[in-house]
Scaffold this active site. Structure first.
Site, PDB file in Angstrom:
ATOM      1  N   HIS A  71      -0.058 -43.165   8.985  1.00 29.27           N
ATOM      2  CA  HIS A  71      -1.402 -42.576   8.973  1.00 29.27           C
ATOM      3  C   HIS A  71      -2.133 -42.983  10.249  1.00 29.27           C
ATOM      4  CE1 HIS A  71      -5.022 -40.947   7.289  1.00 29.27           C
ATOM      5  NE2 HIS A  71      -4.459 -40.798   6.098  1.00 29.27           N
ATOM      6  N   GLY A 131       2.400 -44.507   5.738  1.00 26.32           N
ATOM      7  CA  GLY A 131       2.400 -43.155   5.194  1.00 26.32           C
ATOM      8  C   GLY A 131       3.564 -42.315   5.710  1.00 26.32           C
ATOM      9  N   TYR A 141      -2.971 -47.828  -2.335  1.00 25.66           N
ATOM     10  CA  TYR A 141      -2.208 -46.576  -2.196  1.00 25.66           C
ATOM     11  C   TYR A 141      -2.494 -45.679  -3.395  1.00 25.66           C
ATOM     12  CZ  TYR A 141       1.129 -44.144   0.717  1.00 25.66           C
ATOM     13  OH  TYR A 141       1.701 -43.265   1.610  1.00 25.66           O
TER      14      TYR A 141
HETATM   15  O1  YZS Z   1      -4.074 -49.509  22.531  1.00 30.88           O
HETATM   16  P1  YZS Z   1      -3.965 -48.009  22.386  1.00 30.88           P
HETATM   17  O2  YZS Z   1      -5.272 -47.305  22.356  1.00 30.88           O
HETATM   18  O3  YZS Z   1      -2.945 -47.416  23.323  1.00 30.88           O
HETATM   19  O4  YZS Z   1      -3.359 -47.773  20.911  1.00 30.88           O
HETATM   20  C1  YZS Z   1      -2.166 -48.376  20.466  1.00 30.88           C
HETATM   21  C2  YZS Z   1      -2.227 -48.527  18.969  1.00 30.88           C
HETATM   22  O5  YZS Z   1      -3.477 -48.979  18.523  1.00 30.88           O
HETATM   23  C3  YZS Z   1      -1.978 -47.096  18.524  1.00 30.88           C
HETATM   24  N1  YZS Z   1      -1.455 -47.021  17.158  1.00 30.88           N
HETATM   25  C4  YZS Z   1      -2.056 -46.343  16.185  1.00 30.88           C
HETATM   26  N2  YZS Z   1      -3.198 -45.647  16.147  1.00 30.88           N
HETATM   27  C5  YZS Z   1      -3.561 -45.097  14.972  1.00 30.88           C
HETATM   28  N3  YZS Z   1      -2.839 -45.213  13.852  1.00 30.88           N
HETATM   29  C6  YZS Z   1      -1.684 -45.898  13.824  1.00 30.88           C
HETATM   30  N4  YZS Z   1      -0.979 -45.987  12.695  1.00 30.88           N
HETATM   31  C7  YZS Z   1      -1.244 -46.511  15.036  1.00 30.88           C
HETATM   32  N5  YZS Z   1      -0.182 -47.285  15.383  1.00 30.88           N
HETATM   33  C8  YZS Z   1      -0.335 -47.568  16.677  1.00 30.88           C
HETATM   34  O6  YZS Z   1      -0.957 -46.637  19.423  1.00 30.88           O
HETATM   35  C9  YZS Z   1      -1.066 -47.348  20.665  1.00 30.88           C
HETATM   36  C10 YZS Z   1       0.277 -47.992  20.959  1.00 30.88           C
HETATM   37  O7  YZS Z   1       0.494 -48.996  19.967  1.00 30.88           O
HETATM   38  P2  YZS Z   1       1.082 -50.442  20.325  1.00 30.88           P
HETATM   39  O8  YZS Z   1       0.876 -51.290  19.132  1.00 30.88           O
HETATM   40  O9  YZS Z   1       0.563 -50.922  21.627  1.00 30.88           O
HETATM   41  O10 YZS Z   1       2.643 -50.089  20.494  1.00 30.88           O
HETATM   42  P3  YZS Z   1       3.881 -51.050  20.289  1.00 30.88           P
HETATM   43  O11 YZS Z   1       3.616 -52.425  20.850  1.00 30.88           O
HETATM   44  O12 YZS Z   1       5.042 -50.282  20.825  1.00 30.88           O
HETATM   45  O13 YZS Z   1       4.055 -51.235  18.727  1.00 30.88           O
HETATM   46  C11 YZS Z   1       4.414 -50.156  17.925  1.00 30.88           C
HETATM   47  C12 YZS Z   1       4.074 -50.464  16.448  1.00 30.88           C
HETATM   48  C13 YZS Z   1       4.410 -49.204  15.633  1.00 30.88           C
HETATM   49  C14 YZS Z   1       4.975 -51.635  15.962  1.00 30.88           C
HETATM   50  C15 YZS Z   1       2.600 -50.867  16.327  1.00 30.88           C
HETATM   51  O14 YZS Z   1       1.804 -49.899  17.021  1.00 30.88           O
HETATM   52  C16 YZS Z   1       2.125 -50.949  14.915  1.00 30.88           C
HETATM   53  O15 YZS Z   1       2.421 -51.931  14.183  1.00 30.88           O
HETATM   54  N6  YZS Z   1       1.383 -49.921  14.472  1.00 30.88           N
HETATM   55  C17 YZS Z   1       0.839 -49.861  13.133  1.00 30.88           C
HETATM   56  C18 YZS Z   1       1.892 -49.405  12.171  1.00 30.88           C
HETATM   57  C19 YZS Z   1       1.330 -49.349  10.766  1.00 30.88           C
HETATM   58  O16 YZS Z   1       1.048 -50.380  10.176  1.00 30.88           O
HETATM   59  N7  YZS Z   1       1.156 -48.145  10.240  1.00 30.88           N
HETATM   60  C20 YZS Z   1       0.658 -47.920   8.907  1.00 30.88           C
HETATM   61  C21 YZS Z   1      -0.637 -47.142   8.951  1.00 30.88           C
HETATM   62  N8  YZS Z   1      -1.140 -46.962   7.563  1.00 30.88           N
HETATM   63  C22 YZS Z   1      -0.653 -46.014   6.739  1.00 30.88           C
HETATM   64  O17 YZS Z   1       0.156 -45.190   7.092  1.00 30.88           O
HETATM   65  C23 YZS Z   1      -1.157 -45.962   5.294  1.00 30.88           C
HETATM   66  C24 YZS Z   1      -2.566 -45.493   5.160  1.00 30.88           C
HETATM   67  S1  YZS Z   1      -0.943 -47.576   4.546  1.00 30.88           S
HETATM   68  O18 YZS Z   1      -1.780 -48.529   5.324  1.00 30.88           O
HETATM   69  O19 YZS Z   1      -1.433 -47.453   3.170  1.00 30.88           O
HETATM   70  O20 YZS Z   1       0.447 -47.903   4.643  1.00 30.88           O
END
Ligand code: YZS
Length: 259
Positions: free
Chosen positions: A64, A108, A138
């Site tokens: 998401h 998500g 969720y």
């Molecule tokens: O610094 P900038 O502006 O370039 O932004 C960064 C991140 O903040 C952004 N980004 C996201 N923005 C919005 N939504 C996201 N889910 C998201 N994930 C990342 O993308 C830019 C690059 O991210 P980095 O962290 O610098 O990249 P990297 O070091 O390669 O790491 C990649 C991952 C995927 C490991 C890291 O970005 C990460 O942990 N992202 C969050 C993954 C996550 O937890 N997603 C779940 C989101 N929530 C849901 O889907 C549901 C609502 S729930 O929460 O219920 O599960």
């Protein structure tokens, strides 16, 4: 189209997630494009859809778009949330949808993948169920997607730890269909899509719909449903939910208080 590539190869429709800057996060814009592409395929002679990301991506989808989640006091995964719309579109799409996975899949996006009909992944790919990392309650049908994909014990481990599980284990526990080396992934997936496309589309369509209806036929009393919704509300009204979203935006670990 914005953030995705769409093409048709005979009876096979292929949608490629293509927003590397946002790690294919499921923003409103990306989801709108995806649903539009699915609807177009439904009107053409497409018999199977492949949902994939660009070859070699590190992140298949970051889940998401957290920037689009409410900061508190509003259901983050209500009926009209983009992810909810997308999951319903995949589930009710008239043809099978094959998820072809390379890279990591988060939150998500794991539900999106599990809502697909068949999942084929490279061994290095991982799946992390993350609501507990952000403090998100969720939603009910989303939990059903996870329950339909794995045993209760596995769903509990994934949900409570929020730790990524790799494709090899995911295949072993029956969450995904096949693990295939990355240099064979595309050919393997296309071959399966071709097999499906050669079969009778009307028969497949009705079987998919029957399985959707039967898998969702879990009786919940109105009181039970209202109870769960009430419990979810306490969570999205909480300090911890707001803290989880704030911490994500501030790029720090959340400090959860349990209230
Ligand atoms: O610094 P900038 O502006 O370039 O932004 C960064 C991140 O903040 C952004 N980004 C996201 N923005 C919005 N939504 C996201 N889910 C998201 N994930 C990342 O993308 C830019 C690059 O991210 P980095 O962290 O610098 O990249 P990297 O070091 O390669 O790491 C990649 C991952 C995927 C490991 C890291 O970005 C990460 O942990 N992202 C969050 C993954 C996550 O937890 N997603 C779940 C989101 N929530 C849901 O889907 C549901 C609502 S729930 O929460 O219920 O599960």
């Amino acid at each position: 189209m914005d953030s995705i590539e769409v093409r048709q190869d005979g009876h096979i429709g292929i949608i490629t997630l293509d927003n590397p800057k946002k790690l294919n996060a499921l923003s409103h814009a990306l989801v709108t494009s995806l649903i539009h592409a699915l609807n177009q395929f439904a009107e053409r002679d497409v018999r199977v859809v492949i949902l994939r990301a660009q070859p070699g991506v590190k992140v298949w989808s970051a889940g998401h778009d957290v920037g689009e989640l409410p900061e508190g006091r509003r259901d983050p995964l209500g009926w009209d949330d983009p992810l909810r719309n997308l999951v319903r579109s995949i589930e009710s799409h008239p043809t099978p949808v094959i998820a072809m996975i390379e890279g990591t899949v988060w939150g998500g996006a794991v539900e999106l993948v599990l809502a697909c009909d068949i999942i084929i992944a490279v061994p290095e790919s991982t799946f992390a169920v993350t609501p507990a990392r952000l403090g998100v309650p969720y939603n009910v049908s989303g939990m059903m997607t996870f329950m339909s994909a794995a045993s209760l014990r596995i769903v509990k481990e994934l949900a409570f730890t929020a730790a990524p599980v790799d494709a090899v284990r995911a295949e072993r526990v029956g969450m995904i269909n096949h693990v295939v080396a990355s240099d064979e992934l595309e050919a393997f997936t296309l071959a399966m899509a071709a097999t499906i496309a050669d079969n009778a589309p009307m028969s497949i369509r009705v079987m998919k719909e029957q399985l959707r209806v039967l898998a969702g036929a879990k009786p919940v009393s109105p009181r039970g449903f209202e109870k769960v919704q009430g419990l979810r509300r306490v969570v999205y009204d909480s300090y911890d939910y707001a803290e989880g979203i704030r911490a994500f935006k501030e790029k720090r670990r959340p400090a959860f208080l349990g209230r």
